[in-house]
Design a protein around this motif. Structure first.
Motif, PDB file in Angstrom:
ATOM      1  N   TRP A   1     -11.029 -12.653   0.948  1.00  0.00           N
ATOM      2  CA  TRP A   1     -10.250 -12.350  -0.270  1.00  0.00           C
ATOM      3  C   TRP A   1      -9.769 -10.941  -0.116  1.00  0.00           C
ATOM      4  O   TRP A   1     -10.657 -10.205   0.142  1.00  0.00           O
ATOM      5  N   GLU A   2      -8.484 -10.562  -0.637  1.00  0.00           N
ATOM      6  CA  GLU A   2      -8.081  -9.140  -0.727  1.00  0.00           C
ATOM      7  C   GLU A   2      -7.596  -8.952  -2.274  1.00  0.00           C
ATOM      8  O   GLU A   2      -6.712  -9.744  -2.788  1.00  0.00           O
ATOM      9  N   PHE A   3      -8.355  -8.093  -2.703  1.00  0.00           N
ATOM     10  CA  PHE A   3      -7.996  -7.584  -4.110  1.00  0.00           C
ATOM     11  C   PHE A   3      -7.514  -6.408  -4.099  1.00  0.00           C
ATOM     12  O   PHE A   3      -7.847  -5.432  -3.595  1.00  0.00           O
ATOM     13  N   ASP A   4      -6.236  -6.351  -4.660  1.00  0.00           N
ATOM     14  CA  ASP A   4      -5.435  -5.078  -4.504  1.00  0.00           C
ATOM     15  C   ASP A   4      -5.147  -4.495  -6.039  1.00  0.00           C
ATOM     16  O   ASP A   4      -4.709  -5.143  -6.808  1.00  0.00           O
ATOM     17  N   VAL A   5      -5.720  -3.220  -6.199  1.00  0.00           N
ATOM     18  CA  VAL A   5      -5.775  -2.423  -7.425  1.00  0.00           C
ATOM     19  C   VAL A   5      -4.801  -1.353  -7.149  1.00  0.00           C
ATOM     20  O   VAL A   5      -4.886  -0.625  -6.361  1.00  0.00           O
ATOM     21  N   PHE A   6      -3.526  -1.702  -8.262  1.00  0.00           N
ATOM     22  CA  PHE A   6      -2.543  -0.767  -7.867  1.00  0.00           C
ATOM     23  C   PHE A   6      -2.468   0.528  -8.644  1.00  0.00           C
ATOM     24  O   PHE A   6      -3.311   0.661  -9.694  1.00  0.00           O
ATOM     25  N   LEU A   7      -1.838   1.565  -7.996  1.00  0.00           N
ATOM     26  CA  LEU A   7      -2.117   2.883  -8.631  1.00  0.00           C
ATOM     27  C   LEU A   7      -0.582   3.509  -9.194  1.00  0.00           C
ATOM     28  O   LEU A   7       0.346   2.880  -8.950  1.00  0.00           O
ATOM     29  N   GLY A   8      -0.647   4.831  -9.804  1.00  0.00           N
ATOM     30  CA  GLY A   8       0.531   5.404 -10.181  1.00  0.00           C
ATOM     31  C   GLY A   8       1.205   4.595 -11.382  1.00  0.00           C
ATOM     32  O   GLY A   8       0.482   3.789 -12.134  1.00  0.00           O
ATOM     33  N   LYS A   9       2.589   4.375 -11.199  1.00  0.00           N
ATOM     34  CA  LYS A   9       3.258   3.760 -12.199  1.00  0.00           C
ATOM     35  C   LYS A   9       2.810   2.251 -12.465  1.00  0.00           C
ATOM     36  O   LYS A   9       3.071   1.569 -13.355  1.00  0.00           O
ATOM     37  N   LEU A  10       2.265   1.599 -11.366  1.00  0.00           N
ATOM     38  CA  LEU A  10       1.727   0.297 -11.369  1.00  0.00           C
ATOM     39  C   LEU A  10       0.384   0.054 -11.854  1.00  0.00           C
ATOM     40  O   LEU A  10      -0.350  -1.042 -11.821  1.00  0.00           O
TER      41      LEU A  10
ATOM     42  N   ILE B   1      13.355   2.836   0.367  1.00  0.00           N
ATOM     43  CA  ILE B   1      14.131   2.735  -0.905  1.00  0.00           C
ATOM     44  C   ILE B   1      12.989   2.623  -2.262  1.00  0.00           C
ATOM     45  O   ILE B   1      13.407   2.666  -3.117  1.00  0.00           O
ATOM     46  N   SER B   2      11.562   2.224  -1.692  1.00  0.00           N
ATOM     47  CA  SER B   2      10.711   2.294  -2.904  1.00  0.00           C
ATOM     48  C   SER B   2       9.492   2.191  -1.996  1.00  0.00           C
ATOM     49  O   SER B   2       9.366   2.285  -0.877  1.00  0.00           O
ATOM     50  N   HIS B   3       8.437   2.649  -3.175  1.00  0.00           N
ATOM     51  CA  HIS B   3       6.807   2.968  -2.367  1.00  0.00           C
ATOM     52  C   HIS B   3       5.952   2.387  -3.488  1.00  0.00           C
ATOM     53  O   HIS B   3       6.200   2.484  -4.860  1.00  0.00           O
ATOM     54  N   LEU B   4       4.624   2.192  -3.140  1.00  0.00           N
ATOM     55  CA  LEU B   4       3.755   1.899  -3.835  1.00  0.00           C
ATOM     56  C   LEU B   4       2.381   2.218  -3.218  1.00  0.00           C
ATOM     57  O   LEU B   4       2.348   2.502  -2.181  1.00  0.00           O
ATOM     58  N   GLU B   5       1.229   2.645  -4.194  1.00  0.00           N
ATOM     59  CA  GLU B   5       0.335   2.985  -3.496  1.00  0.00           C
ATOM     60  C   GLU B   5      -0.976   1.778  -4.138  1.00  0.00           C
ATOM     61  O   GLU B   5      -0.729   1.433  -5.343  1.00  0.00           O
ATOM     62  N   LYS B   6      -1.913   1.656  -3.501  1.00  0.00           N
ATOM     63  CA  LYS B   6      -3.209   0.770  -4.071  1.00  0.00           C
ATOM     64  C   LYS B   6      -4.292   1.128  -3.452  1.00  0.00           C
ATOM     65  O   LYS B   6      -4.460   1.608  -2.248  1.00  0.00           O
TER      66      LYS B   6
ATOM     67  N   LEU C   1       7.298  -5.340  -6.717  1.00  0.00           N
ATOM     68  CA  LEU C   1       6.545  -4.438  -7.672  1.00  0.00           C
ATOM     69  C   LEU C   1       6.787  -2.980  -7.218  1.00  0.00           C
ATOM     70  O   LEU C   1       6.883  -1.935  -7.988  1.00  0.00           O
ATOM     71  N   ALA C   2       6.819  -2.623  -6.044  1.00  0.00           N
ATOM     72  CA  ALA C   2       7.364  -1.225  -5.570  1.00  0.00           C
ATOM     73  C   ALA C   2       8.722  -0.730  -6.004  1.00  0.00           C
ATOM     74  O   ALA C   2       9.017   0.530  -6.509  1.00  0.00           O
ATOM     75  N   SER C   3       9.639  -1.693  -6.335  1.00  0.00           N
ATOM     76  CA  SER C   3      10.978  -1.451  -6.861  1.00  0.00           C
ATOM     77  C   SER C   3      10.807  -0.916  -8.114  1.00  0.00           C
ATOM     78  O   SER C   3      11.678  -0.423  -8.842  1.00  0.00           O
ATOM     79  N   LEU C   4       9.776  -1.580  -8.957  1.00  0.00           N
ATOM     80  CA  LEU C   4       9.497  -0.853 -10.316  1.00  0.00           C
ATOM     81  C   LEU C   4       9.174   0.596 -10.466  1.00  0.00           C
ATOM     82  O   LEU C   4       9.182   1.187 -11.353  1.00  0.00           O
ATOM     83  N   THR C   5       8.757   1.353  -9.254  1.00  0.00           N
ATOM     84  CA  THR C   5       8.075   2.560  -9.188  1.00  0.00           C
ATOM     85  C   THR C   5       9.434   3.448  -8.989  1.00  0.00           C
ATOM     86  O   THR C   5       9.175   4.871  -9.328  1.00  0.00           O
ATOM     87  N   VAL C   6      10.413   3.212  -8.977  1.00  0.00           N
ATOM     88  CA  VAL C   6      11.652   3.884  -8.570  1.00  0.00           C
ATOM     89  C   VAL C   6      12.158   4.488  -9.951  1.00  0.00           C
ATOM     90  O   VAL C   6      12.401   3.678 -10.767  1.00  0.00           O
TER      91      VAL C   6
END
Length: 168
Positions: A115-124, A98-103, A162-167
């Motif tokens: 620590w885990e730092f996530d840098v989002f890609l695409g629409k995020l 239903i949604s996706h993201l890349e980071k 956040l993934a839902s924001l890419t739809v």
């Protein structure tokens, strides 16, 4: 089975500078452990449960595929159950997404804490979050040498949201 984690929203400019410093080994106590590219898609996402598929290091010899069931937050802890998936299972589950993201995820050792730092890609693009898992609520941990970190909680900071924001 239960994860206890603190999540921080990171100011973009500060986060980019920090990650560059870590990658170039400019910081005495903050050491880069690994960098990986991730794709995540969600099959279920509501206020009580999220069902996520993650593909890490896609197309490389280090590719991993996992399915996670995540329960609703209870303070800073929540139920999390993960298992590995085959490529065939991922192909079939993707049809239900239903949604996706890349980071890009940077794992960084800070004083013995991962620590885990996530840098989002695409629409995020432009969003950076950092998180740390601890064994017990109230554990004291070492903060990264990064300015602009704000402790956050709430669904609006979850990867599923956040993934839902890419739809489209």
């Amino acid at each position: 089975m239960f994860e206890i984690e603190y999540k921080y929203q990171v100011d973009n400019a500060s986060g980019v500078q920090y990650l560059d410093d870590v990658a170039r080994d400019r910081l005495q106590h903050d050491k880069l452990v690994s960098i990986s590219n991730m794709e995540q898609f969600y099959i279920v996402d509501d206020s009580n449960v999220a069902l996520r598929v993650r593909i890490e290091n896609k197309g490389t010899d280090k590719e991993t595929r996992t399915l996670a069931i995540k329960g609703a937050n209870s303070g800073i802890s929540r139920l999390e159950i993960e298992r590995e998936l085959s490529k065939e299972e991922v192909i079939e589950l993707r049809k239900l997404a239903i949604s996706h993201l890349e980071k890009t995820r940077y794992k960084i050792d800070v004083g013995g804490w991962l620590w885990e730092f996530d840098v989002f890609l695409g629409k995020l693009a432009g969003k950076i979050y950092a998180e740390i898992e601890v064994n017990n609520e109230g554990d004291e941990f070492t903060m990264p040498n990064c300015d602009g970190m704000t402790l956050v909680d709430g669904r609006e900071h979850s990867n599923a949201y956040l993934a839902s924001l890419t739809v489209a």
